[in-house]
Motif scaffolding. Structure first.
Motif, PDB file in Angstrom:
ATOM      1  N   SER A  63      53.848  88.956  79.403  1.00 31.94           N
ATOM      2  CA  SER A  63      53.853  90.316  78.872  1.00 31.94           C
ATOM      3  C   SER A  63      54.077  90.360  77.358  1.00 31.94           C
ATOM      4  O   SER A  63      53.617  91.283  76.687  1.00 31.94           O
ATOM      5  CB  SER A  63      54.926  91.155  79.577  1.00 31.94           C
ATOM      6  N   ASN A  64      54.754  89.386  76.809  1.00 39.87           N
ATOM      7  CA  ASN A  64      55.046  89.374  75.374  1.00 39.87           C
ATOM      8  C   ASN A  64      54.803  87.990  74.781  1.00 39.87           C
ATOM      9  O   ASN A  64      54.877  86.985  75.482  1.00 39.87           O
ATOM     10  CB  ASN A  64      56.507  89.761  75.121  1.00 39.87           C
ATOM     11  N   ASP A  65      54.482  87.959  73.488  1.00 44.94           N
ATOM     12  CA  ASP A  65      54.368  86.674  72.798  1.00 44.94           C
ATOM     13  C   ASP A  65      55.724  85.985  72.779  1.00 44.94           C
ATOM     14  O   ASP A  65      56.772  86.635  72.689  1.00 44.94           O
ATOM     15  CB  ASP A  65      53.881  86.885  71.363  1.00 44.94           C
ATOM     16  N   GLN A  66      55.683  84.652  72.859  1.00 43.53           N
ATOM     17  CA  GLN A  66      56.926  83.895  72.794  1.00 43.53           C
ATOM     18  C   GLN A  66      57.155  83.442  71.355  1.00 43.53           C
ATOM     19  O   GLN A  66      56.270  82.871  70.739  1.00 43.53           O
ATOM     20  CB  GLN A  66      56.853  82.685  73.722  1.00 43.53           C
ATOM     21  N   LYS A  67      58.329  83.721  70.869  1.00 48.60           N
ATOM     22  CA  LYS A  67      58.684  83.372  69.491  1.00 48.60           C
ATOM     23  C   LYS A  67      59.655  82.201  69.492  1.00 48.60           C
ATOM     24  O   LYS A  67      60.416  82.022  70.440  1.00 48.60           O
ATOM     25  CB  LYS A  67      59.301  84.563  68.765  1.00 48.60           C
ATOM     26  N   ILE A  95      64.642  69.169  77.023  1.00 44.48           N
ATOM     27  CA  ILE A  95      64.239  69.900  78.225  1.00 44.48           C
ATOM     28  C   ILE A  95      65.200  71.067  78.443  1.00 44.48           C
ATOM     29  O   ILE A  95      66.287  70.910  79.018  1.00 44.48           O
ATOM     30  CB  ILE A  95      64.232  68.991  79.475  1.00 44.48           C
ATOM     31  N   ASP A  96      64.835  72.237  77.938  1.00 40.94           N
ATOM     32  CA  ASP A  96      65.621  73.445  78.163  1.00 40.94           C
ATOM     33  C   ASP A  96      64.669  74.633  78.173  1.00 40.94           C
ATOM     34  O   ASP A  96      63.453  74.470  78.172  1.00 40.94           O
ATOM     35  CB  ASP A  96      66.708  73.606  77.087  1.00 40.94           C
ATOM     36  N   ASP A  97      65.205  75.818  78.184  1.00 38.16           N
ATOM     37  CA  ASP A  97      64.393  77.030  78.297  1.00 38.16           C
ATOM     38  C   ASP A  97      64.115  77.683  76.939  1.00 38.16           C
ATOM     39  O   ASP A  97      63.700  78.839  76.877  1.00 38.16           O
ATOM     40  CB  ASP A  97      65.095  78.053  79.210  1.00 38.16           C
ATOM     41  N   THR A  98      64.308  76.933  75.854  1.00 40.13           N
ATOM     42  CA  THR A  98      64.142  77.493  74.514  1.00 40.13           C
ATOM     43  C   THR A  98      62.750  77.189  73.954  1.00 40.13           C
ATOM     44  O   THR A  98      62.268  76.056  74.032  1.00 40.13           O
ATOM     45  CB  THR A  98      65.201  76.926  73.553  1.00 40.13           C
ATOM     46  N   VAL A  99      62.124  78.216  73.394  1.00 40.86           N
ATOM     47  CA  VAL A  99      60.828  78.041  72.726  1.00 40.86           C
ATOM     48  C   VAL A  99      61.078  77.406  71.362  1.00 40.86           C
ATOM     49  O   VAL A  99      61.860  77.918  70.560  1.00 40.86           O
ATOM     50  CB  VAL A  99      60.108  79.396  72.544  1.00 40.86           C
ATOM     51  N   PHE A 122      52.158  80.586  75.894  1.00 40.22           N
ATOM     52  CA  PHE A 122      52.011  80.285  77.317  1.00 40.22           C
ATOM     53  C   PHE A 122      51.460  81.533  78.007  1.00 40.22           C
ATOM     54  O   PHE A 122      52.187  82.337  78.578  1.00 40.22           O
ATOM     55  CB  PHE A 122      53.357  79.864  77.910  1.00 40.22           C
ATOM     56  N   ASP A 123      50.131  81.674  77.939  1.00 41.89           N
ATOM     57  CA  ASP A 123      49.481  82.865  78.466  1.00 41.89           C
ATOM     58  C   ASP A 123      48.977  82.639  79.893  1.00 41.89           C
ATOM     59  O   ASP A 123      49.174  81.576  80.477  1.00 41.89           O
ATOM     60  CB  ASP A 123      48.323  83.288  77.549  1.00 41.89           C
ATOM     61  N   ASP A 124      48.316  83.667  80.437  1.00 39.37           N
ATOM     62  CA  ASP A 124      47.895  83.625  81.834  1.00 39.37           C
ATOM     63  C   ASP A 124      46.897  82.498  82.104  1.00 39.37           C
ATOM     64  O   ASP A 124      46.985  81.807  83.121  1.00 39.37           O
ATOM     65  CB  ASP A 124      47.273  84.974  82.216  1.00 39.37           C
ATOM     66  N   LYS A 125      45.937  82.284  81.201  1.00 32.80           N
ATOM     67  CA  LYS A 125      44.929  81.242  81.415  1.00 32.80           C
ATOM     68  C   LYS A 125      45.556  79.845  81.344  1.00 32.80           C
ATOM     69  O   LYS A 125      45.161  78.949  82.101  1.00 32.80           O
ATOM     70  CB  LYS A 125      43.793  81.388  80.400  1.00 32.80           C
ATOM     71  N   THR A 126      46.510  79.666  80.440  1.00 37.56           N
ATOM     72  CA  THR A 126      47.212  78.382  80.360  1.00 37.56           C
ATOM     73  C   THR A 126      48.036  78.158  81.621  1.00 37.56           C
ATOM     74  O   THR A 126      48.082  77.049  82.163  1.00 37.56           O
ATOM     75  CB  THR A 126      48.109  78.343  79.113  1.00 37.56           C
ATOM     76  N   TYR A 127      48.664  79.219  82.086  1.00 39.67           N
ATOM     77  CA  TYR A 127      49.437  79.142  83.340  1.00 39.67           C
ATOM     78  C   TYR A 127      48.555  78.692  84.497  1.00 39.67           C
ATOM     79  O   TYR A 127      48.937  77.818  85.291  1.00 39.67           O
ATOM     80  CB  TYR A 127      50.047  80.518  83.634  1.00 39.67           C
ATOM     81  N   LYS A 128      47.362  79.266  84.605  1.00 41.04           N
ATOM     82  CA  LYS A 128      46.471  78.936  85.723  1.00 41.04           C
ATOM     83  C   LYS A 128      46.048  77.469  85.678  1.00 41.04           C
ATOM     84  O   LYS A 128      45.927  76.819  86.721  1.00 41.04           O
ATOM     85  CB  LYS A 128      45.246  79.859  85.706  1.00 41.04           C
ATOM     86  N   LYS A 129      45.817  76.950  84.478  1.00 41.08           N
ATOM     87  CA  LYS A 129      45.446  75.532  84.366  1.00 41.08           C
ATOM     88  C   LYS A 129      46.625  74.625  84.737  1.00 41.08           C
ATOM     89  O   LYS A 129      46.487  73.682  85.515  1.00 41.08           O
ATOM     90  CB  LYS A 129      44.984  75.219  82.936  1.00 41.08           C
ATOM     91  N   LEU A 130      47.800  74.924  84.169  1.00 40.04           N
ATOM     92  CA  LEU A 130      48.962  74.080  84.395  1.00 40.04           C
ATOM     93  C   LEU A 130      49.438  74.116  85.845  1.00 40.04           C
ATOM     94  O   LEU A 130      50.019  73.142  86.335  1.00 40.04           O
ATOM     95  CB  LEU A 130      50.100  74.514  83.469  1.00 40.04           C
ATOM     96  N   SER A 131      49.188  75.211  86.537  1.00 36.91           N
ATOM     97  CA  SER A 131      49.667  75.332  87.914  1.00 36.91           C
ATOM     98  C   SER A 131      48.612  74.916  88.933  1.00 36.91           C
ATOM     99  O   SER A 131      48.861  74.975  90.135  1.00 36.91           O
ATOM    100  CB  SER A 131      50.101  76.778  88.193  1.00 36.91           C
ATOM    101  N   SER A 132      47.451  74.463  88.476  1.00 30.71           N
ATOM    102  CA  SER A 132      46.380  74.044  89.391  1.00 30.71           C
ATOM    103  C   SER A 132      46.658  72.651  89.945  1.00 30.71           C
ATOM    104  O   SER A 132      47.348  71.840  89.319  1.00 30.71           O
ATOM    105  CB  SER A 132      45.031  74.028  88.662  1.00 30.71           C
ATOM    106  N   SER A 133      46.100  72.359  91.117  1.00 26.34           N
ATOM    107  CA  SER A 133      46.183  71.006  91.675  1.00 26.34           C
ATOM    108  C   SER A 133      45.487  70.037  90.737  1.00 26.34           C
ATOM    109  O   SER A 133      44.405  70.337  90.220  1.00 26.34           O
ATOM    110  CB  SER A 133      45.530  70.962  93.055  1.00 26.34           C
ATOM    111  N   ARG A 134      46.071  68.851  90.549  1.00 22.53           N
ATOM    112  CA  ARG A 134      45.483  67.916  89.602  1.00 22.53           C
ATOM    113  C   ARG A 134      45.961  66.493  89.865  1.00 22.53           C
ATOM    114  O   ARG A 134      46.831  66.228  90.689  1.00 22.53           O
ATOM    115  CB  ARG A 134      45.806  68.314  88.161  1.00 22.53           C
TER     116      ARG A 134
END
Length: 351
Positions: A63-67, A95-99, A122-134
């Motif tokens: 929903s929002n850009d990550q800064k 490895i943490d939750d900070t951008v 980390f937008d919707d299209k990037t999410y779909k690629k990263l979450s795909s079977s591979r």
């Protein structure tokens, strides 16, 4: 063993056999593959316990850009995934939750590899690629982005005098004849190389080991490959938790086409790395369309470089250095190529 116990054991065996052969799908009981050391990448997957369900936590991110400096719950899972795939330098990653600016740079590399809009978000299209079977083989190996390389420095892991590589299935998997036939067909499709392939009589004597093993549960990483230069053994790993099917017809959500995945993994043990070309067999994400033919120029160019075979790009056939025909699609390719040539000669003779 008492007679009643024997009867119960026999009943269990029969019931298991009927259950596992009742449908066209393949189900192979998961087991811990202890006869050999896993590749380091596999150990990383198990350590992070990655599974497809973790991606559901990220939908609120879009929903929002990550800064830089933002904290986003669950972002550490994205970082872990990118680390496994080789995008992070392990000495620099936190490895943490900070951008961070480094995370955004890494994300841009991923987006470039998969022909996405390069934003570092980390937008919707990037999410779909990263979450795909591979495939779990990394896209970046020892700092080299293999998906952007046009040449290969592969050196065979088998001994120099080998002209034929044998393969075998781990006996604990009890694979069906249908699976064996499918894998045989896959190796025939790789006959564009100067190598021949044959199923070994015993697993311990094979050059290429094929093993079904629990990786990360259904979805996520469906398989991978590893080569050991000291033992001269290549290994193909397939996730036993997947809903494997023998035919790409009538796909259901969550099904994985076994033939396409094996075709990809054999490419790895023969020296190919991942490709950014979506139509290529070596594209790391599993797509719904079946990929079992070497017809894409990206695959052909790299395999011809390794095995010194001349390839007619865009054509289902190629030529070796000694002038002999090498069909990129196995014996079927030889037949088709011969029929076409024969037809042309007949027409020319009539004219």
């Amino acid at each position: 063993m008492r007679s009643s116990a024997k009867r119960n054991y026999a009943f269990l065996l029969i019931f298991t056999f009927l259950l596992t052969h009742a449908s066209a799908s393949i189900y192979i009981t998961p087991f811990e593959y202890l006869t050999k050391q896993y590749p380091k990448i596999y150990e990383g997957i198990k350590a992070h316990s990655l599974a497809s369900k973790i991606w559901k936590t990220f939908k609120s991110i879009f929903s929002n850009d990550q800064k830089v400096g933002d904290t986003i719950k669950g972002l550490s899972y994205v970082k872990e995934n990118l680390q496994i795939l080789g995008y992070f330098n392990n000495t620099l990653i936190n490895i943490d939750d900070t951008v961070t600016s480094y995370f955004q740079t890494v994300l841009k590399d991923y987006q470039k590899n998969f022909n996405l809009k390069v934003t570092g978000q980390f937008d919707d299209k990037t999410y779909k690629k990263l979450s795909s079977s591979r495939c779990f083989v990394p896209d970046i190996i020892n700092g080299t982005n293999t998906m952007q390389e046009t040449t290969t420095s592969f050196k065979p892991w088998w001994s120099a005098d080998k002209k034929e590589l044998t393969y075998a299935f781990n006996p604990e998997n009890n694979v069906t004849n249908a699976v064996k036939s499918l894998v045989k067909s896959v190796f025939e499709n790789w006959s564009i190389t100067t190598l021949k392939f044959k199923e070994a009589k015993t697993y311990n004597d094979s050059d290429i080991n094929i093993v079904f093993v629990t990786i990360d549960g259904k979805g996520g990483f469906v398989g991978g490959a590893d080569s050991n230069y000291s033992s001269h053994i290549g290994t193909i790993y397939l996730d036993s938790d997947e809903q494997w099917i023998l035919s790409s017809d009538n796909f259901n959500d969550g099904d994985e086409d076994l033939e396409s995945v094996v075709m990809h993994q054999v490419g790895h043990v023969l020296g190919l790395e991942h490709s950014s070309v979506e139509e290529a067999i070596m594209y790391p994400i599993v797509l719904q369309e079946k990929k079992i033919k070497l017809v894409n120029d990206d695959d052909l160019q790299k395999i011809s470089e390794i095995y010194k075979v001349k390839v007619n790009y865009g054509s289902p056939s190629s030529q070796s250095n000694n002038g002999g025909d090498v069909a990129c699609c196995g014996w079927r390719g030889h037949i088709i190529y011969g029929l076409v040539n024969g037809f042309i000669y007949v027409i020319l003779g009539i004219l």
